[in-house]
Design a protein around this motif. Structure first.
Motif, PDB file in Angstrom:
ATOM      1  N   SER A 102       0.740  -1.335  -0.215  1.00 19.22           N
ATOM      2  CA  SER A 102      -0.342   0.498  -0.209  1.00 19.22           C
ATOM      3  C   SER A 102       0.868   1.503  -0.496  1.00 19.22           C
ATOM      4  O   SER A 102       1.562   1.315   0.812  1.00 19.22           O
ATOM      5  N   LEU A 103       0.599   2.454  -0.826  1.00 25.70           N
ATOM      6  CA  LEU A 103       1.000   3.004  -0.614  1.00 25.70           C
ATOM      7  C   LEU A 103       0.936   4.164   0.728  1.00 25.70           C
ATOM      8  O   LEU A 103       1.325   5.269   0.404  1.00 25.70           O
ATOM      9  N   LYS A 104       0.116   3.769   1.310  1.00 28.89           N
ATOM     10  CA  LYS A 104      -0.140   4.412   2.222  1.00 28.89           C
ATOM     11  C   LYS A 104       1.073   3.847   4.032  1.00 28.89           C
ATOM     12  O   LYS A 104       0.660   3.987   4.930  1.00 28.89           O
ATOM     13  N   SER A 105       1.351   3.242   3.566  1.00 28.97           N
ATOM     14  CA  SER A 105       2.261   2.179   4.340  1.00 28.97           C
ATOM     15  C   SER A 105       3.599   3.111   4.380  1.00 28.97           C
ATOM     16  O   SER A 105       3.952   3.557   3.587  1.00 28.97           O
ATOM     17  N   GLU A 106       4.144   2.839   5.944  1.00 25.08           N
ATOM     18  CA  GLU A 106       5.664   2.931   6.146  1.00 25.08           C
ATOM     19  C   GLU A 106       6.415   2.641   4.840  1.00 25.08           C
ATOM     20  O   GLU A 106       6.762   1.574   4.477  1.00 25.08           O
ATOM     21  N   VAL A 107       7.773   3.631   4.226  1.00 22.48           N
ATOM     22  CA  VAL A 107       8.768   3.179   3.143  1.00 22.48           C
ATOM     23  C   VAL A 107       9.268   2.311   4.375  1.00 22.48           C
ATOM     24  O   VAL A 107       9.987   2.834   5.042  1.00 22.48           O
ATOM     25  N   VAL A 108      10.218   1.273   4.235  1.00 18.59           N
ATOM     26  CA  VAL A 108      11.307   0.800   4.891  1.00 18.59           C
ATOM     27  C   VAL A 108      12.528   0.934   4.052  1.00 18.59           C
ATOM     28  O   VAL A 108      13.379   0.658   5.272  1.00 18.59           O
ATOM     29  N   PHE A 109      12.874   0.794   2.707  1.00 17.54           N
ATOM     30  CA  PHE A 109      14.121   1.019   2.475  1.00 17.54           C
ATOM     31  C   PHE A 109      13.965   1.702   0.870  1.00 17.54           C
ATOM     32  O   PHE A 109      12.985   1.355  -0.195  1.00 17.54           O
ATOM     33  N   SER A 110      15.225   1.970   0.156  1.00 15.74           N
ATOM     34  CA  SER A 110      14.678   2.188  -1.295  1.00 15.74           C
ATOM     35  C   SER A 110      15.431   1.332  -1.817  1.00 15.74           C
ATOM     36  O   SER A 110      16.850   0.859  -1.586  1.00 15.74           O
ATOM     37  N   ILE A 111      15.514   1.089  -3.266  1.00 17.64           N
ATOM     38  CA  ILE A 111      16.037  -0.368  -4.754  1.00 17.64           C
ATOM     39  C   ILE A 111      17.401   0.787  -4.709  1.00 17.64           C
ATOM     40  O   ILE A 111      17.708   1.694  -5.587  1.00 17.64           O
ATOM     41  N   ASP A 112      18.880  -0.103  -4.431  1.00 18.42           N
ATOM     42  CA  ASP A 112      19.810   0.135  -5.007  1.00 18.42           C
ATOM     43  C   ASP A 112      19.958  -0.828  -6.112  1.00 18.42           C
ATOM     44  O   ASP A 112      19.518  -1.632  -6.995  1.00 18.42           O
ATOM     45  N   LYS A 113      19.806   0.459  -6.953  1.00 16.67           N
ATOM     46  CA  LYS A 113      19.801  -0.177  -8.697  1.00 16.67           C
ATOM     47  C   LYS A 113      21.192  -0.757  -9.389  1.00 16.67           C
ATOM     48  O   LYS A 113      20.573  -1.547 -10.147  1.00 16.67           O
ATOM     49  N   THR A 114      21.435  -0.098  -8.327  1.00 23.05           N
ATOM     50  CA  THR A 114      23.578  -1.505  -9.217  1.00 23.05           C
ATOM     51  C   THR A 114      22.972  -2.726  -9.119  1.00 23.05           C
ATOM     52  O   THR A 114      24.739  -3.450  -8.967  1.00 23.05           O
ATOM     53  N   ASN A 115      22.233  -4.079  -7.567  1.00 23.80           N
ATOM     54  CA  ASN A 115      22.523  -4.966  -8.148  1.00 23.80           C
ATOM     55  C   ASN A 115      20.796  -5.547  -8.124  1.00 23.80           C
ATOM     56  O   ASN A 115      19.800  -4.397  -7.919  1.00 23.80           O
ATOM     57  N   PRO A 116      20.681  -6.851  -8.646  1.00 24.03           N
ATOM     58  CA  PRO A 116      19.713  -6.820  -8.423  1.00 24.03           C
ATOM     59  C   PRO A 116      18.299  -7.119  -7.265  1.00 24.03           C
ATOM     60  O   PRO A 116      19.273  -7.511  -6.194  1.00 24.03           O
ATOM     61  N   TYR A 117      17.406  -7.300  -7.270  1.00 25.39           N
ATOM     62  CA  TYR A 117      16.577  -8.008  -6.283  1.00 25.39           C
ATOM     63  C   TYR A 117      15.709  -9.235  -6.181  1.00 25.39           C
ATOM     64  O   TYR A 117      15.783  -9.844  -7.047  1.00 25.39           O
TER      65      TYR A 117
END
Length: 418
Positions: A44-59
């Motif tokens: 949900s976009l109303k939820s808390e942000v927990v981290f930002s994605i690092d584009k240099t590494n796959p997830y």
């Protein structure tokens, strides 16, 4: 009785443990092209942000197609993990700027054979990825993971795949240039690979002959090939021979329409296969034309913006761009025609119409604010109006050949009917 209760307990414990295990074991992996993408604690976009994605590494992708907690019709979510952090991101949609790509293990057709004259193997699923190697025509690859998100590269729509080459290199290739199969030996056993293909060629050197391919044989046509150097022609097919040589099937035709109420008559001048050594190719006409005849940066940017839709192809020579400013903002009006597909058209227009687009400049991007078409289109800078002439067709409930003019005026942000 106790034994029965114990069995039921074990049954539900097994379901619980299985669900927990499946929720933590990756289903696949993914990449993003921007560091700005946020991962949320819940879908949900109303939820808390927990981290930002690092584009240099796959997830890692733990789960897909998760429903939004606050919307029944919202974009589905992915559950992901990167560097021991777990969160949720929305799946890619057309309006996304993050370049989200998901890769899952292939269910079938786990091998491919290269049909391009040369296919680049990259370290990242994108044209900006570092080149790890160059795969040759008819070289086979093992498909380790296939992309789930279609992308557009030089007018060619397709997906990326993570593959392993014959020499053990692992990287990404663009899949429109490989033919898929279950067994590499079966793929290699096919002497000739003939397939339909759409695109364009620029003739670098005029051929003496074109070829027909029938019953497994490539035979020169008896008539002279009416094809000249520096021509642009549409592609209708591709042939990959057992020796790795590639040929493109091209088509050349003229059209004529003596009068407004007459049908278009088409005369085929040439059709057959030509060696890839004699041509330069591209999926889209505008990109091929601009690679041969460079345009100024503004015109090129507008053409690329219009061509993103992947529909009709812009006649680059016809494009006329006007610029005006209003309250500090810059606007562009582009009037153009799309190509007919014929080498020439004698007499009355062969169905081509004027098309007009208007854009506002937003940072380094273009935002479309108007689009329309007519038999003739004019832009008047003195009163910032777009005039569109439409001529009634030969068939219908109106008198044939009557011209109606519609005027659209700029209202300060876009064009509206006067």
């Amino acid at each position: 009785m106790k034994l029965k209760h114990y069995s039921i307990f074990l049954f539900f414990l097994n379901i619980f443990l299985t669900s927990q295990f499946c929720a933590t074991v990756p289903k696949g992996f993914g990449h993003v092209s921007s560091n700005d993408l946020k991962a949320f604690r819940n879908p949900s976009l109303k939820s808390e942000v927990v981290f930002s994605i690092d584009k240099t590494n796959p997830y890692e992708v733990l789960a897909t197609n998760i429903k939004d907690l606050n919307s029944t019709n919202g974009t589905p979510w992915l559950k992901i993990r990167q560097k021991d952090k777990t969160g949720f991101i929305q799946e890619e949609n057309k309006g996304s700027k993050y370049g989200i790509q998901i890769f899952l293990a292939p269910i079938k057709e786990r091998f491919g054979i290269v049909t391009a004259t040369q296919l680049l193997l990259r370290d990242y699923p994108g044209s900006e990825g570092k080149v790890l190697g160059k795969l040759k025509t008819r070289e086979t690859v093992e498909i380790l993971a296939e992309g789930q998100n279609k992308v557009n590269i030089d007018g060619n729509s397709g997906t990326w795949a993570k593959v392993k080459s014959n020499d053990g290199k692992i990287g990404f290739v663009f899949t429109p240039y490989i033919m898929r199969g279950e067994d590499p030996n079966i793929l290699l056993a096919q002497k000739d690979l003939e397939m339909r293909e759409e695109g364009w060629v620029y003739i670098l050197e005029a051929p003496d002959k074109l070829y027909d391919f029938k019953n497994g044989k490539l035979k020169a046509q008896s008539k002279y090939a009416d094809i000249r150097s520096e021509e642009f022609l549409p592609i209708t097919g591709r042939l990959v021979r057992s020796d790795g040589k590639v040929y493109f099937k091209v088509y050349k035709a003229n059209a004529s329409r003596p009068g407004f109420e007459d049908d278009v008559t088409v005369t085929v001048l040439a059709e057959g296969y030509i060696s890839s050594n004699l041509v330069k190719t591209a999926k889209r006409y505008p990109s091929l034309y601009i690679s041969i005849h460079p345009q100024d940066s503004l015109k090129k940017k507008i053409i690329e913006k219009i061509d993103q839709s992947g529909g009709k192809e812009v006649d680059v020579e016809s494009v006329q761009v006007s610029t005006f400013k209003h309250k500090g903002k810059t606007y562009y009006v582009a009037i153009l025609r799309y190509i007919s597909g014929y080498s020439s058209c004698d007499g009355f227009s062969c169905g081509e119409y004027d098309t007009v687009f208007a854009f506002s400049k937003v940072g380094n991007n273009l935002e479309e604010i108007f689009a329309n078409e007519g038999d003739h289109v004019y832009f008047h800078e003195d009163d910032l109006s777009i005039n569109i002439d439409r001529i009634s067709p030969p068939e219908g409930d109106e008198t044939s050949g009557v011209t109606t003019q519609i005027v659209y005026k700029f209202n300060g942000s876009r064009f509206e009917k006067d």
